[in-house]
Design a protein around this motif. Sequence first.
Motif, PDB file in Angstrom:
ATOM      1  N   CYS A 281       0.847  -1.194   0.000  1.00  0.00           N
ATOM      2  CA  CYS A 281       0.000   0.000   0.000  1.00  0.00           C
ATOM      3  C   CYS A 281       0.884   1.245   0.000  1.00  0.00           C
ATOM      4  O   CYS A 281       1.805   1.360   0.828  1.00  0.00           O
ATOM      5  N   PRO A 282       0.647   2.200  -0.895  1.00  0.00           N
ATOM      6  CA  PRO A 282       1.468   3.417  -0.910  1.00  0.00           C
ATOM      7  C   PRO A 282       1.350   4.253   0.358  1.00  0.00           C
ATOM      8  O   PRO A 282       2.218   5.091   0.625  1.00  0.00           O
ATOM      9  N   LEU A 283       0.302   4.048   1.157  1.00  0.00           N
ATOM     10  CA  LEU A 283       0.125   4.861   2.357  1.00  0.00           C
ATOM     11  C   LEU A 283       0.823   4.267   3.575  1.00  0.00           C
ATOM     12  O   LEU A 283       1.593   4.947   4.251  1.00  0.00           O
ATOM     13  N   CYS A 284       0.561   2.998   3.852  1.00  0.00           N
ATOM     14  CA  CYS A 284       1.144   2.394   5.054  1.00  0.00           C
ATOM     15  C   CYS A 284       2.403   1.601   4.749  1.00  0.00           C
ATOM     16  O   CYS A 284       3.078   1.135   5.676  1.00  0.00           O
ATOM     17  N   ALA A 285       2.729   1.409   3.453  1.00  0.00           N
ATOM     18  CA  ALA A 285       3.942   0.694   3.012  1.00  0.00           C
ATOM     19  C   ALA A 285       3.967  -0.746   3.501  1.00  0.00           C
ATOM     20  O   ALA A 285       5.030  -1.371   3.552  1.00  0.00           O
ATOM     21  N   ALA A 286       2.806  -1.294   3.866  1.00  0.00           N
ATOM     22  CA  ALA A 286       2.710  -2.695   4.281  1.00  0.00           C
ATOM     23  C   ALA A 286       1.976  -3.490   3.209  1.00  0.00           C
ATOM     24  O   ALA A 286       1.446  -2.923   2.251  1.00  0.00           O
ATOM     25  N   ALA A 287       1.981  -4.796   3.370  1.00  0.00           N
ATOM     26  CA  ALA A 287       1.265  -5.639   2.417  1.00  0.00           C
ATOM     27  C   ALA A 287      -0.213  -5.287   2.427  1.00  0.00           C
ATOM     28  O   ALA A 287      -0.781  -4.920   3.460  1.00  0.00           O
ATOM     29  N   TRP A 288      -0.846  -5.403   1.256  1.00  0.00           N
ATOM     30  CA  TRP A 288      -2.246  -5.014   1.128  1.00  0.00           C
ATOM     31  C   TRP A 288      -3.138  -5.794   2.089  1.00  0.00           C
ATOM     32  O   TRP A 288      -3.017  -7.012   2.225  1.00  0.00           O
ATOM     33  N   ARG A 289      -4.032  -5.085   2.738  1.00  0.00           N
ATOM     34  CA  ARG A 289      -5.129  -5.682   3.493  1.00  0.00           C
ATOM     35  C   ARG A 289      -6.428  -5.198   2.856  1.00  0.00           C
ATOM     36  O   ARG A 289      -6.686  -3.993   2.812  1.00  0.00           O
ATOM     37  N   LEU A 290      -7.211  -6.103   2.305  1.00  0.00           N
ATOM     38  CA  LEU A 290      -8.408  -5.763   1.531  1.00  0.00           C
ATOM     39  C   LEU A 290      -8.020  -4.824   0.386  1.00  0.00           C
ATOM     40  O   LEU A 290      -8.346  -3.625   0.405  1.00  0.00           O
ATOM     41  N   PRO A 291      -7.289  -5.313  -0.611  1.00  0.00           N
ATOM     42  CA  PRO A 291      -6.814  -4.449  -1.711  1.00  0.00           C
ATOM     43  C   PRO A 291      -7.970  -3.698  -2.368  1.00  0.00           C
ATOM     44  O   PRO A 291      -8.979  -4.286  -2.752  1.00  0.00           O
ATOM     45  N   THR A 292      -7.823  -2.393  -2.479  1.00  0.00           N
ATOM     46  CA  THR A 292      -8.861  -1.521  -3.018  1.00  0.00           C
ATOM     47  C   THR A 292      -8.220  -0.548  -4.002  1.00  0.00           C
ATOM     48  O   THR A 292      -7.235   0.116  -3.675  1.00  0.00           O
ATOM     49  N   ALA A 293      -8.794  -0.482  -5.215  1.00  0.00           N
ATOM     50  CA  ALA A 293      -8.262   0.389  -6.259  1.00  0.00           C
ATOM     51  C   ALA A 293      -8.988   1.725  -6.242  1.00  0.00           C
ATOM     52  O   ALA A 293     -10.189   1.804  -5.967  1.00  0.00           O
ATOM     53  N   LEU A 294      -8.212   2.774  -6.532  1.00  0.00           N
ATOM     54  CA  LEU A 294      -8.768   4.109  -6.709  1.00  0.00           C
ATOM     55  C   LEU A 294      -8.757   4.403  -8.218  1.00  0.00           C
ATOM     56  O   LEU A 294      -7.692   4.688  -8.784  1.00  0.00           O
ATOM     57  N   PRO A 295      -9.920   4.308  -8.881  1.00  0.00           N
ATOM     58  CA  PRO A 295      -9.931   4.398 -10.354  1.00  0.00           C
ATOM     59  C   PRO A 295      -9.336   5.679 -10.906  1.00  0.00           C
ATOM     60  O   PRO A 295      -8.807   5.677 -12.020  1.00  0.00           O
ATOM     61  N   VAL A 296      -9.423   6.790 -10.160  1.00  0.00           N
ATOM     62  CA  VAL A 296      -8.945   8.047 -10.702  1.00  0.00           C
ATOM     63  C   VAL A 296      -7.432   8.032 -10.943  1.00  0.00           C
ATOM     64  O   VAL A 296      -6.916   8.754 -11.801  1.00  0.00           O
ATOM     65  N   GLY A 298      -5.535   4.699 -10.434  1.00  0.00           N
ATOM     66  CA  GLY A 298      -5.113   3.341 -10.752  1.00  0.00           C
ATOM     67  C   GLY A 298      -4.286   2.680  -9.681  1.00  0.00           C
ATOM     68  O   GLY A 298      -3.940   1.500  -9.804  1.00  0.00           O
ATOM     69  N   TYR A 299      -3.947   3.361  -8.617  1.00  0.00           N
ATOM     70  CA  TYR A 299      -3.165   2.766  -7.539  1.00  0.00           C
ATOM     71  C   TYR A 299      -4.049   1.891  -6.663  1.00  0.00           C
ATOM     72  O   TYR A 299      -5.263   2.104  -6.557  1.00  0.00           O
ATOM     73  N   ILE A 300      -3.411   0.923  -6.022  1.00  0.00           N
ATOM     74  CA  ILE A 300      -4.114  -0.010  -5.142  1.00  0.00           C
ATOM     75  C   ILE A 300      -3.623   0.227  -3.717  1.00  0.00           C
ATOM     76  O   ILE A 300      -2.415   0.283  -3.458  1.00  0.00           O
ATOM     77  N   PHE A 301      -4.583   0.345  -2.794  1.00  0.00           N
ATOM     78  CA  PHE A 301      -4.297   0.641  -1.397  1.00  0.00           C
ATOM     79  C   PHE A 301      -4.984  -0.385  -0.509  1.00  0.00           C
ATOM     80  O   PHE A 301      -5.795  -1.195  -0.971  1.00  0.00           O
ATOM     81  N   CYS A 302      -4.678  -0.325   0.768  1.00  0.00           N
ATOM     82  CA  CYS A 302      -5.525  -1.001   1.761  1.00  0.00           C
ATOM     83  C   CYS A 302      -6.843  -0.244   1.839  1.00  0.00           C
ATOM     84  O   CYS A 302      -6.871   0.990   1.766  1.00  0.00           O
ATOM     85  N   TYR A 303      -7.930  -0.980   2.042  1.00  0.00           N
ATOM     86  CA  TYR A 303      -9.233  -0.315   2.072  1.00  0.00           C
ATOM     87  C   TYR A 303      -9.305   0.718   3.194  1.00  0.00           C
ATOM     88  O   TYR A 303      -9.781   1.841   2.989  1.00  0.00           O
ATOM     89  N   THR A 304      -8.843   0.333   4.382  1.00  0.00           N
ATOM     90  CA  THR A 304      -8.927   1.259   5.512  1.00  0.00           C
ATOM     91  C   THR A 304      -8.094   2.512   5.262  1.00  0.00           C
ATOM     92  O   THR A 304      -8.536   3.637   5.532  1.00  0.00           O
TER      93      THR A 304
END
Length: 336
Positions: A281-296, A298-304
């Motif tokens: 995740c670009p925000l927490c720099a940890a492995a994805w938890r509940l991978p969630t894409a931001l269409p605007v 294209g990056y994938i983050f943790c949902y939380t």
Amino acid sequence: MAVYAAHLTRSFQGTPSVFQVTAQEALGTTLKPALRKVIEYLSVLYPNKCSWCTHWYDELYLLFDCIVQYNYLKYYAASFSESFYGLLRVPISYSSEFSIGQRLPIDLERGSLALLVLLPYVKDKVGAIIDKWREDDEDGKLGKDTRGRLRSAAIKVYAILHLVYEGLQLVQLARYLRGGSPSHSLPMAALGLTLRNAPPQELPEDEYTWSDLFKNLSSGQIGSAALTFPMVGGAVVRGAEYGAFVVQLLRWWRDRGAPPPSLPAPPPPARAEAAAARNRCPLCAAAWRLPTALPVSGYIFCYTCISRHVRARGCCPVTSLPAAESSLVRVYLDTQ
């Protein structure tokens, strides 16, 4: 006889349509978020003087709402939004109305004030706590101890109670629409109140009005022109009511579902950067938890992580492009 005539006038007023009652409810829910925007703007503009208002906003709005609703219930027998749409509250049983005229009985007035002011305050506070616990649960921070299990159970119970209440509210509104109930909502039914169209207000013959003021000014009778306290007070009240309506209109215009303007595609990340951030995740720099894409972007983050950021900032944390929480898309990826 005058009190009896007032009672008959209120009794035979037409029943408001479902559009009137739903519109006044929508107007009532618009004020708090609109004033919050004003307070946030002032806190940014004057951080030393107004920053504390954002922390205590719920309590400040509770005091403000209590004063406004009490005055409207006292003088108009209606809430702020009901008075704007020309409605007033009438007891379903008229046994106690012959001695008080147009004003509500004291117990119904206090009950109305409590349900108009305290009930939304408690619901907002409980909802904020449950949302915080739900985010902690999604992030795996509640734990497996007794406190964590109790909070998880509270989240489920709250969701069930909220669903049941909204369902009963919908049933009550359907009964009102069919003529099976005189009250359109559960709080009104619990108090034994119904809404009626307010009779037109008749001004005293010697009442000085705005039309008299403009008439004297246009005819050159400056000495006869005057501003009275009822004129100024009425103008302030009407200005606040129409201002709230304008805010409601702007909110509807913003949320009406118009397609957003096309945004430029963000540049792809560099190869070294992409390799370092692989499956993270670009925000927490940890492995994805509940991978969630931001269409605007294209990056994938943790949902939380991304839901909290978008809710607070309203943009993508990487590209700064505007984004909404409703645009988040859950993705299922093979990270092996």
